[in-house]
Write a protein that holds these residues in place. Structure first.
Motif, PDB file in Angstrom:
ATOM      1  N   ALA A 348       0.830  -1.204   0.000  1.00  0.00           N
ATOM      2  CA  ALA A 348       0.000   0.000   0.000  1.00  0.00           C
ATOM      3  C   ALA A 348       0.864   1.253   0.000  1.00  0.00           C
ATOM      4  CB  ALA A 348      -0.929  -0.012   1.217  1.00  0.00           C
ATOM      5  N   VAL A 349       1.961   1.223   0.756  1.00  0.00           N
ATOM      6  CA  VAL A 349       2.874   2.376   0.780  1.00  0.00           C
ATOM      7  C   VAL A 349       3.511   2.572  -0.588  1.00  0.00           C
ATOM      8  CG1 VAL A 349       5.037   3.234   1.747  1.00  0.00           C
ATOM      9  CG2 VAL A 349       3.318   2.234   3.251  1.00  0.00           C
ATOM     10  N   GLU A 350       3.906   1.472  -1.244  1.00  0.00           N
ATOM     11  CA  GLU A 350       4.483   1.584  -2.589  1.00  0.00           C
ATOM     12  C   GLU A 350       3.483   2.172  -3.570  1.00  0.00           C
ATOM     13  OE1 GLU A 350       5.825  -2.263  -3.662  1.00  0.00           O
ATOM     14  OE2 GLU A 350       7.413  -2.351  -2.136  1.00  0.00           O
ATOM     15  N   SER A 351       2.227   1.713  -3.490  1.00  0.00           N
ATOM     16  CA  SER A 351       1.194   2.252  -4.382  1.00  0.00           C
ATOM     17  C   SER A 351       0.952   3.730  -4.097  1.00  0.00           C
ATOM     18  CB  SER A 351      -0.108   1.466  -4.209  1.00  0.00           C
ATOM     19  OG  SER A 351       0.070   0.110  -4.549  1.00  0.00           O
ATOM     20  N   TYR A 352       0.980   4.094  -2.834  1.00  0.00           N
ATOM     21  CA  TYR A 352       0.786   5.498  -2.469  1.00  0.00           C
ATOM     22  C   TYR A 352       1.906   6.379  -3.024  1.00  0.00           C
ATOM     23  CZ  TYR A 352       1.339   9.568   0.564  1.00  0.00           C
ATOM     24  OH  TYR A 352       1.543  10.834   1.038  1.00  0.00           O
ATOM     25  N   LYS A 353       3.153   5.879  -2.938  1.00  0.00           N
ATOM     26  CA  LYS A 353       4.276   6.681  -3.438  1.00  0.00           C
ATOM     27  C   LYS A 353       4.279   6.788  -4.952  1.00  0.00           C
ATOM     28  CE  LYS A 353       7.489   6.101   0.410  1.00  0.00           C
ATOM     29  NZ  LYS A 353       8.841   5.649   0.846  1.00  0.00           N
ATOM     30  N   ASP A 354       3.636   5.823  -5.626  1.00  0.00           N
ATOM     31  CA  ASP A 354       3.543   5.893  -7.085  1.00  0.00           C
ATOM     32  C   ASP A 354       2.326   6.688  -7.551  1.00  0.00           C
ATOM     33  OD1 ASP A 354       5.821   4.405  -7.470  1.00  0.00           O
ATOM     34  OD2 ASP A 354       4.758   2.485  -7.541  1.00  0.00           O
ATOM     35  N   GLY A 355       1.469   7.070  -6.608  1.00  0.00           N
ATOM     36  CA  GLY A 355       0.222   7.720  -6.981  1.00  0.00           C
ATOM     37  C   GLY A 355       0.318   9.231  -7.024  1.00  0.00           C
ATOM     38  N   ARG A 356      -0.794   9.830  -7.511  1.00  0.00           N
ATOM     39  CA  ARG A 356      -0.856  11.270  -7.662  1.00  0.00           C
ATOM     40  C   ARG A 356      -0.883  11.994  -6.310  1.00  0.00           C
ATOM     41  NH1 ARG A 356       0.278  14.243 -11.862  1.00  0.00           N
ATOM     42  NH2 ARG A 356      -0.983  12.882 -13.203  1.00  0.00           N
ATOM     43  N   LEU A 357      -1.481  11.368  -5.302  1.00  0.00           N
ATOM     44  CA  LEU A 357      -1.585  12.014  -3.999  1.00  0.00           C
ATOM     45  C   LEU A 357      -0.211  12.305  -3.411  1.00  0.00           C
ATOM     46  CD1 LEU A 357      -3.373  12.975  -1.646  1.00  0.00           C
ATOM     47  CD2 LEU A 357      -3.282  10.636  -0.739  1.00  0.00           C
ATOM     48  N   TYR A 358       0.746  11.382  -3.611  1.00  0.00           N
ATOM     49  CA  TYR A 358       2.089  11.564  -3.066  1.00  0.00           C
ATOM     50  C   TYR A 358       2.932  12.464  -3.955  1.00  0.00           C
ATOM     51  CZ  TYR A 358       6.846  10.433  -1.578  1.00  0.00           C
ATOM     52  OH  TYR A 358       8.150  10.513  -1.156  1.00  0.00           O
ATOM     53  N   LYS A 359       2.878  12.231  -5.276  1.00  0.00           N
ATOM     54  CA  LYS A 359       3.737  12.986  -6.199  1.00  0.00           C
ATOM     55  C   LYS A 359       3.209  14.366  -6.503  1.00  0.00           C
ATOM     56  CE  LYS A 359       5.697   8.970  -8.576  1.00  0.00           C
ATOM     57  NZ  LYS A 359       5.883   8.291  -9.880  1.00  0.00           N
ATOM     58  N   GLY A 360       1.917  14.555  -6.344  1.00  0.00           N
ATOM     59  CA  GLY A 360       1.337  15.852  -6.685  1.00  0.00           C
ATOM     60  C   GLY A 360       1.102  15.972  -8.178  1.00  0.00           C
ATOM     61  N   HIS A 361       0.864  17.175  -8.630  1.00  0.00           N
ATOM     62  CA  HIS A 361       0.557  17.393 -10.046  1.00  0.00           C
ATOM     63  C   HIS A 361       1.789  17.533 -10.909  1.00  0.00           C
ATOM     64  CE1 HIS A 361      -3.763  17.824  -9.362  1.00  0.00           C
ATOM     65  NE2 HIS A 361      -3.468  18.575  -8.308  1.00  0.00           N
ATOM     66  N   THR A 362       2.947  17.756 -10.284  1.00  0.00           N
ATOM     67  CA  THR A 362       4.175  17.858 -11.069  1.00  0.00           C
ATOM     68  C   THR A 362       4.810  16.474 -11.228  1.00  0.00           C
ATOM     69  OG1 THR A 362       5.452  18.299  -9.075  1.00  0.00           O
ATOM     70  CG2 THR A 362       4.573  20.207 -10.276  1.00  0.00           C
ATOM     71  N   ASP A 363       5.349  16.219 -12.353  1.00  0.00           N
ATOM     72  CA  ASP A 363       6.011  14.953 -12.615  1.00  0.00           C
ATOM     73  C   ASP A 363       7.392  14.963 -11.973  1.00  0.00           C
ATOM     74  OD1 ASP A 363       6.880  13.053 -15.617  1.00  0.00           O
ATOM     75  OD2 ASP A 363       6.720  12.468 -13.504  1.00  0.00           O
ATOM     76  N   GLN A 364       7.616  14.038 -11.045  1.00  0.00           N
ATOM     77  CA  GLN A 364       8.892  14.003 -10.327  1.00  0.00           C
ATOM     78  C   GLN A 364       9.708  12.817 -10.792  1.00  0.00           C
ATOM     79  OE1 GLN A 364       8.110  14.112  -6.161  1.00  0.00           O
ATOM     80  NE2 GLN A 364       6.763  15.875  -6.296  1.00  0.00           N
ATOM     81  N   GLU A 365       9.854  12.672 -12.054  1.00  0.00           N
ATOM     82  CA  GLU A 365      10.652  11.569 -12.607  1.00  0.00           C
ATOM     83  C   GLU A 365      12.101  11.720 -12.157  1.00  0.00           C
ATOM     84  OE1 GLU A 365       9.683   9.014 -14.271  1.00  0.00           O
ATOM     85  OE2 GLU A 365       7.675   9.533 -14.872  1.00  0.00           O
TER      86      GLU A 365
END
Length: 365
Positions: A348-365
């Motif tokens: 669940a933590v991995e999915s959260y870190k890959d999701g929009r809620l964690y990364k926000g609207h900017t792409d943090q590649e």
């Protein structure tokens, strides 16, 4: 998510209302799960599944008979004698108890001010232990036998384990067929992680408990410690909970060593010198220090591994909660459930870190 919540609710209700009924099936399933890799290995050596299960059943029966005939009677006898030994040990050293009371009265004045006599308190405690210890042991054994019927242990559990072990691969295949196709890869990955965690902990830690229990019991008896078999068995069994086995077993063994090896040496009725056998007391402490060294540096890294992910505090918390809520059955399922929750939480933590809620609207590649 809704379906997983319903499944968890069903599991909790089943444990709460059907705990004693499903106990043999939980035990049988746990045994089958632990022995399945051994059956698979025998199959790879050329035996059929039925023959592999038969070989495992025969070996397990022989081991069980040897335990019943050789070890369990000694454990019961030594446990019954332990209470009397503790009481008699205090009574045999009145001088030491009196000196302790004098030292406390001299250095802890509040005891004398309140007329608290430590020697009398210790003697009363020894009398209670000696008088009630046997009754307590009988009560524990009677309660255990009422909870876990002898016929269940000797008949139902082995039968359930044999049938589940024989059909284990077929059952897992059928469950795999029922997985939702859109999420099958994700569920399989979670299941593999759970299996790896359980296998590393239950099978590996179980073997560590067995090795340390034998090491402690044999070593303690070799140095002449009375009830060394009990202390070793307790330490080995509690090793399943990290750090608890060494602390409880070490405290019990050192306490028994102090009772047995501490005291004046008398010749012709007169005390000629202090007879405390510091060497043997040190040997008992050294046995547990060596056991911890072996466990931390060789046994646990080799047999359990470092990728289990079950923190000791989380494990103790799960055992306490499930044991309080569901009794003995809850303690049996506490470790698997804790492992499942831990693995699901990591995913669940991995999915959260890959999701929009964690990364926000900017792409943090």
């Amino acid at each position: 998510m809704k379906y997983w919540g319903i499944a968890a609710l069903v599991l909790v209700l089943a444990l709460y209302f059907l705990g004693n009924v499903i106990l043999p099936f939980v035990l049988g399933g746990a045994i089958a799960y632990v022995l399945d890799p051994l059956a698979d290995r025998l199959e790879r050596l050329g035996l059929s599944r039925a023959m592999s299960v038969a070989v495992i059943a025969i070996v397990a029966t022989v081991i069980f008979v040897l335990l019943v005939l050789l070890i369990i009677p000694v454990l019961v006898q030594q446990t019954g004698s332990l209470f009397t030994f503790i009481g008699n040990s205090v009574e045999k050293t009145p001088e030491a108890v009196a000196r302790l009371d004098e030292w406390l009265a001299r250095n802890v004045p509040i005891l004398a001010e309140n007329n608290i006599n430590v020697a009398d308190q210790l003697r009363r405690a020894a009398d209670v232990v000696q008088a009630k210890g046997g009754d307590l042991l009988n009560t524990i054994l009677t309660s255990a036998m009422s909870l876990i019927n002898v016929m269940v242990l000797l008949v139902v559990v082995p039968v359930v384990a044999v049938y589940l072990l024989y059909d284990w691969d077929n059952m897992t295949a059928k469950v795999d067929e029922l997985l939702p196709r859109d999420h099958v890869s994700r569920i399989r990955q979670i299941a593999r992680d759970i299996d790896r965690t359980l296998a590393s902990f239950i099978r590996g830690q179980g073997l560590v408990c067995l090795i340390l229990g034998i090491f402690y019991a044999v070593s303690l008896m070799a140095v002449g410690l009375q009830f060394g078999l009990i202390a070793g068995a307790v330490a080995g069994l509690l090793t399943f909970i990290p750090y608890v086995g060494a602390l409880v077993g070490g405290a019990l063994s050192i306490g028994l060593a102090l009772f047995q090896f501490w005291g004046p040496l008398e010749v012709d009725g007169e005390m000629v010198r202090q007879g405390t056998d510091w060497f043997r007391i040190g040997m008992v402490a050294g046995i547990f220090a060596l056991g911890q060294f072996l466990e931390g540096n060789f046994l646990t890294p080799k047999l359990v591994g470092s990728s289990v992910g079950l923190h000791p505090v989380w494990l103790i918390f799960a055992l306490s909660v499930f044991g309080t809520m569901f009794g003995f059955v809850g303690m049996l399922v506490a470790v698997p459930v804790a492992a499942c929750i831990g693995v699901i939480a990591r995913h669940a933590v991995e999915s959260y870190k890959d999701g929009r809620l964690y990364k926000g609207h900017t792409d943090q590649e």
